[in-house]
Scaffold this active site. Structure first.
Site, mmCIF file in Angstrom:
data_model
loop_
_atom_site.group_PDB
_atom_site.id
_atom_site.type_symbol
_atom_site.label_atom_id
_atom_site.label_comp_id
_atom_site.label_asym_id
_atom_site.label_seq_id
_atom_site.Cartn_x
_atom_site.Cartn_y
_atom_site.Cartn_z
ATOM 1 N N SER A 1 -13.572 62.326 -60.596
ATOM 2 C CA SER A 1 -12.298 61.624 -60.672
ATOM 3 C C SER A 1 -11.178 62.609 -60.381
ATOM 4 O O SER A 1 -11.344 63.822 -60.585
ATOM 5 C CB SER A 1 -12.106 61.031 -62.074
ATOM 6 N N TYR A 52 -12.338 62.929 -71.071
ATOM 7 C CA TYR A 52 -12.732 62.307 -69.806
ATOM 8 C C TYR A 52 -12.433 63.250 -68.638
ATOM 9 O O TYR A 52 -13.301 63.542 -67.817
ATOM 10 C CB TYR A 52 -12.001 60.983 -69.606
#
Length: 257
Positions: free
Chosen positions: A138, A148
Site C-alpha cells: 500500500s 497497518y
C-alpha cells in the site's frame, strides 16, 4: 497453461487479479476464507474463460490456513508460476484503541503469511528457473501511519530484499502499492469512506492492468497510478518529523471515521 495462486481472491484487488489472469489464459488457485464464494467465483471464471479454477478455503490468520497454502505452493506435480499475496485487512482505531490481539492478527496475515508463502513459492520457482510473486502492499507503507502502514512497509522492504537475493534466478518479485481502491476493505473494517475525495479512488481492474505491466518490466515496486506516484514523490521531500504530523492529520480527515 500456467497456474497463478491468489490469496484474498473473492473481492477487490484479488478478484481483479483473478479476472485479469483468467482472461489471459492462466489456470487459477483461488484462496480465501469463504468456501461458497470461492466456488461461485471458480465456476464463473471457468465458464467465462475456459480455464481451470481450483478452490482452497484457508484463513491466513490461522496456522492451519497458512500451512495449507504452503503445501499447495510446494506441490511439484501442479506448479504455481505466479503467486499474488493479496489477503489483508484494516483495523479501525488508533494505536491502543485497537485490541492487541487484532494487531497481532494483522501482522500474521500481512507479514508472516507473506513471508512463508513467498518462501514456499520461490523455493519451487528457483528449481524451475522461472516464476513471479506479487506482494500487495500500500502507499501507506511510505508514511508513518500505525500498524497497518508499518506492516505494509515491511512487505515493501522484504520484497525488494528478496528480489535482490534472487536476482538471476529467473524469478521476479514486486511489491504493489495502491492507494484507495473501491473494494470491501473499508466496509469490513467498519470504516467510513464518505470523507475521501473522489479523485483519490482507483479502479481495481485498471490498477491490476498497470501492475501486470510493471511486473513485465521487471519493477520491484509498483505504484500504479500517476496521482499516487506524484504524491509519493512529494512524500520523499518532506522531513519525517513533519510527515508524521501531516499523516496523522490527513488520516483523521480522509481516513476511517
Amino acid at each position: 497453461m500456467t497456474t497463478a495462486l491468489i490469496t484474498g481472491s473473492t473481492a477487490g484487488i484479488g478478484a481483479a487479479f483473478a479476472r485479469r489472469l483468467a482472461a489471459d489464459g492462466h489456470n487459477l488457485v483461488l484462496v480465501a476464507r469463504d468456501a461458497e464464494r470461492l466456488r461461485l467465483q471458480a465456476a464463473e471464471l471457468h465458464d467465462r474463460h475456459n480455464i481451470e479454477a481450483e478452490v482452497l478455503a484457508a484463513d491466513l490468520s490461522e496456522e492451519a490456513g497458512v500451512a495449507a497454502v504452503e503445501a499447495r505452493l510446494s506441490d511439484t506435480r501442479h506448479p504455481v508460476e505466479l503467486l499474488v499475496n493479496n489477503a489483508g485487512f484494516g483495523n479501525k482505531g488508533a494505536f491502543l484503541d485497537v485490541p492487541l490481539a487484532d494487531e497481532l492478527t494483522m501482522l500474521k496475515v500481512h507479514c508472516e503469511a507473506v513471508l512463508r508463502l513467498t518462501a514456499a513459492a520461490t523455493a519451487r520457482m528457483r528449481k524451475r528457473g522461472r516464476g513471479a510473486v506479487v506482494n500487495v502492499a500500500s502507499v501507506a507503507a511510505f508514511v508513518p501511519r500505525g500498524t497497518y502502514g508499518a506492516s505494509k512497509a515491511w512487505v515493501v522492504q522484504f520484497t525488494q530484499g528478496a528480489a535482490r537475493d534472487l536476482a538471476g534466478s529467473g524469478i521476479r518479485l514486486m511489491a504493489l502499492c495502491p492507494g484507495f481502491v473501491r473494494t470491501e476493505f473499508h466496509e469490513r473494517a467498519g470504516m467510513g469512506t464518505d470523507n475521501i475525495p473522489s479523485w483519490m479512488w482507483l479502479d481495481a481492474d485498471k490498477l491490476v492492468a498497470a501492475a501486470m505491466g510493471d511486473l513485465a518490466r521487471g519493477r520491484t515496486v509498483s505504484i500504479p497510478d500517476p496521482r499516487y506516484k506524484t504524491l509519493m514523490g512529494l512524500v520523499k521531500l518532506v522531513p519525517r518529523s513533519v510527515l508524521s504530523g501531516l499523516s496523522s492529520r490527513t488520516g483523521r480527515r480522509y481516513g476511517p471515521n
